[in-house]
Scaffold this motif. Structure first.
Motif, PDB file in Angstrom:
ATOM      1  N   THR A 308     129.413  61.545  86.633  1.00 24.65           N
ATOM      2  CA  THR A 308     130.183  61.407  87.872  1.00 24.65           C
ATOM      3  C   THR A 308     131.535  60.758  87.575  1.00 24.65           C
ATOM      4  OG1 THR A 308     128.180  61.230  89.221  1.00 24.65           O
ATOM      5  CG2 THR A 308     130.200  60.362  90.195  1.00 24.65           C
ATOM      6  N   LEU A 309     131.536  59.701  86.771  1.00 22.59           N
ATOM      7  CA  LEU A 309     132.792  59.027  86.426  1.00 22.59           C
ATOM      8  C   LEU A 309     133.683  59.908  85.558  1.00 22.59           C
ATOM      9  CD1 LEU A 309     131.784  55.279  85.783  1.00 22.59           C
ATOM     10  CD2 LEU A 309     132.394  56.425  87.908  1.00 22.59           C
ATOM     11  N   LEU A 310     133.051  60.806  84.781  1.00 23.30           N
ATOM     12  CA  LEU A 310     133.816  61.750  83.966  1.00 23.30           C
ATOM     13  C   LEU A 310     134.381  62.903  84.811  1.00 23.30           C
ATOM     14  CD1 LEU A 310     131.587  61.937  80.764  1.00 23.30           C
ATOM     15  CD2 LEU A 310     133.995  61.285  80.805  1.00 23.30           C
ATOM     16  N   GLY A 311     134.010  62.935  86.071  1.00 23.30           N
ATOM     17  CA  GLY A 311     134.546  63.953  86.973  1.00 23.30           C
ATOM     18  C   GLY A 311     133.718  65.213  87.029  1.00 23.30           C
ATOM     19  N   LYS A 312     132.471  65.121  86.531  1.00 24.43           N
ATOM     20  CA  LYS A 312     131.597  66.295  86.583  1.00 24.43           C
ATOM     21  C   LYS A 312     130.272  65.915  87.211  1.00 24.43           C
ATOM     22  CE  LYS A 312     129.310  69.842  83.861  1.00 24.43           C
ATOM     23  NZ  LYS A 312     129.101  70.473  82.563  1.00 24.43           N
ATOM     24  N   GLU A 313     129.908  66.613  88.249  1.00 32.11           N
ATOM     25  CA  GLU A 313     128.625  66.348  88.894  1.00 32.11           C
ATOM     26  C   GLU A 313     127.534  67.043  88.108  1.00 32.11           C
ATOM     27  OE1 GLU A 313     128.760  64.152  91.361  1.00 32.11           O
ATOM     28  OE2 GLU A 313     130.920  64.220  91.100  1.00 32.11           O
ATOM     29  N   ASP A 314     126.422  66.336  87.917  1.00 33.17           N
ATOM     30  CA  ASP A 314     125.309  66.921  87.149  1.00 33.17           C
ATOM     31  C   ASP A 314     124.499  67.862  88.026  1.00 33.17           C
ATOM     32  OD1 ASP A 314     123.512  67.339  85.102  1.00 33.17           O
ATOM     33  OD2 ASP A 314     122.212  65.683  85.731  1.00 33.17           O
TER      34      ASP A 314
END
Length: 314
Positions: A308-314
């Motif tokens: 999430t912090l990397l800008g990608k939702e799992d």
């Protein structure tokens, strides 16, 4: 550029009520915790902390510590702190880790601006009732003590002025200091702990022009002691901190086992600053997206939060 894009928050009260609900009953609703806290900027997070305490007379960070566990808890805890306070905690942990933590002290002192370092020292003072310089000095000796205390004590000039003659002279001094493995390092310490970053960049460039290789390459060839490793880290952080962080992330997730502490430290501390740029550097260097590499190495709620912090939702 940052990876975190926070929405315009309607009201911290809504977030606070949703978080409180997530803590109730049997088990914690981690999904809600990530959905809210993983998408709020530093100002919004501090508002949430304040309002939570006002409504429920309870410290939100302490509640999160009791509700979460492991690497996920550590990552959320650090994310919830104000940046200066977070770096104070990181510095304290680094000091306790001895030689394994020296690079974290160097990072903080060399990547941050003079005013940001000052804020970290104030936060450290408030939290631990001792000065950062005092704790660094107490837990180190010799050249490494001189370097680390010098770095955390420095209040560097932030201007753009460069003295070309000085750059030439000090490039030669650094060259001699690196050559002498057990020599007198006082001059190298003086240069790295007192000169402005702009002046140091000019010195490093002059070093490369005059000696046919970058100063970091020369240091890496000779980096056998804690002092030389710390010197190498300081120069890399001053020279190009984004490239430095890319390598920290690369080392954290390659090989057997993951260095979750390093991964958390970089992602949490850079998500609101330049993590997008660091991700691009990682892709250029490794031909794989950082979030894809990270996703293979970690799991559970910790994985969901870091992605999430990397800008990608799992």
């Amino acid at each position: 550029m940052a990876t975190l894009v926070a929405p315009n928050q309607k009201s911290p009260v809504e977030d606070v009520e949703a978080l409180h609900k997530a803590f109730k009953g049997w088990g914690t609703d981690e999904k809600t915790v990530i959905a809210i806290l993983g998408h709020r900027n530093v100002h919004q997070r501090q508002q949430i902390r304040k309002v939570y305490e006002e409504i429920y007379q309870e410290n939100l960070i302490k509640r999160l510590e009791s509700e979460l566990s492991g690497d996920f808890e550590r990552a959320v805890y650090r994310w919830m702190l104000e940046p200066a306070d977070r770096d104070a905690v990181l510095a304290n942990v680094a000091i306790k880790n001895g030689s394994k933590g020296y690079h974290v002290i160097v990072e903080i002192a060399c990547v941050l601006s003079a005013d940001e370092v000052l804020a970290v020292k104030r936060a450290y003072h408030n939290r631990y009732k001792r000065s950062l310089e005092e704790d660094v000095a107490t837990n180190t000796t010799g050249d490494i003590r001189q370097l680390l205390v010098g770095l955390v004590t420095a209040y560097r000039y932030d201007g753009d002025e460069v003295n070309a003659k000085l750059a030439k002279t000090e490039a030669d001094i650094l060259h001699e200091s690196i050559k002498e493995k057990k020599g007198n390092h006082e001059e190298a310490i003086r240069i790295l702990t007192t000169r402005s970053k702009t002046q140091l960049l000019a010195t490093f460039n002059r070093y490369r022009d005059d000696h046919g290789a970058s100063i970091t390459k020369k240091l890496l060839d000779n980096a056998s002691t804690d002092f030389q490793k710390a010197l190498h880290t300081a120069i890399r952080c001053i020279n190009d901190h984004k490239k430095y962080y890319e390598k920290v992330l690369r080392n954290a997730i390659k090989g057997v086992g993951t260095d979750e502490d390093a991964l958390t430290r970089v992602v949490v501390s850079r998500a609101e600053k330049d993590l997008r740029d660091i991700k691009e550097l990682y892709y250029k260097r490794n031909s794989v997206h950082l979030e894809d590499a990270v996703a293979k190495e970690i799991s559970g709620d910790y994985k969901k939060f870091i992605l999430t912090l990397l800008g990608k939702e799992d």
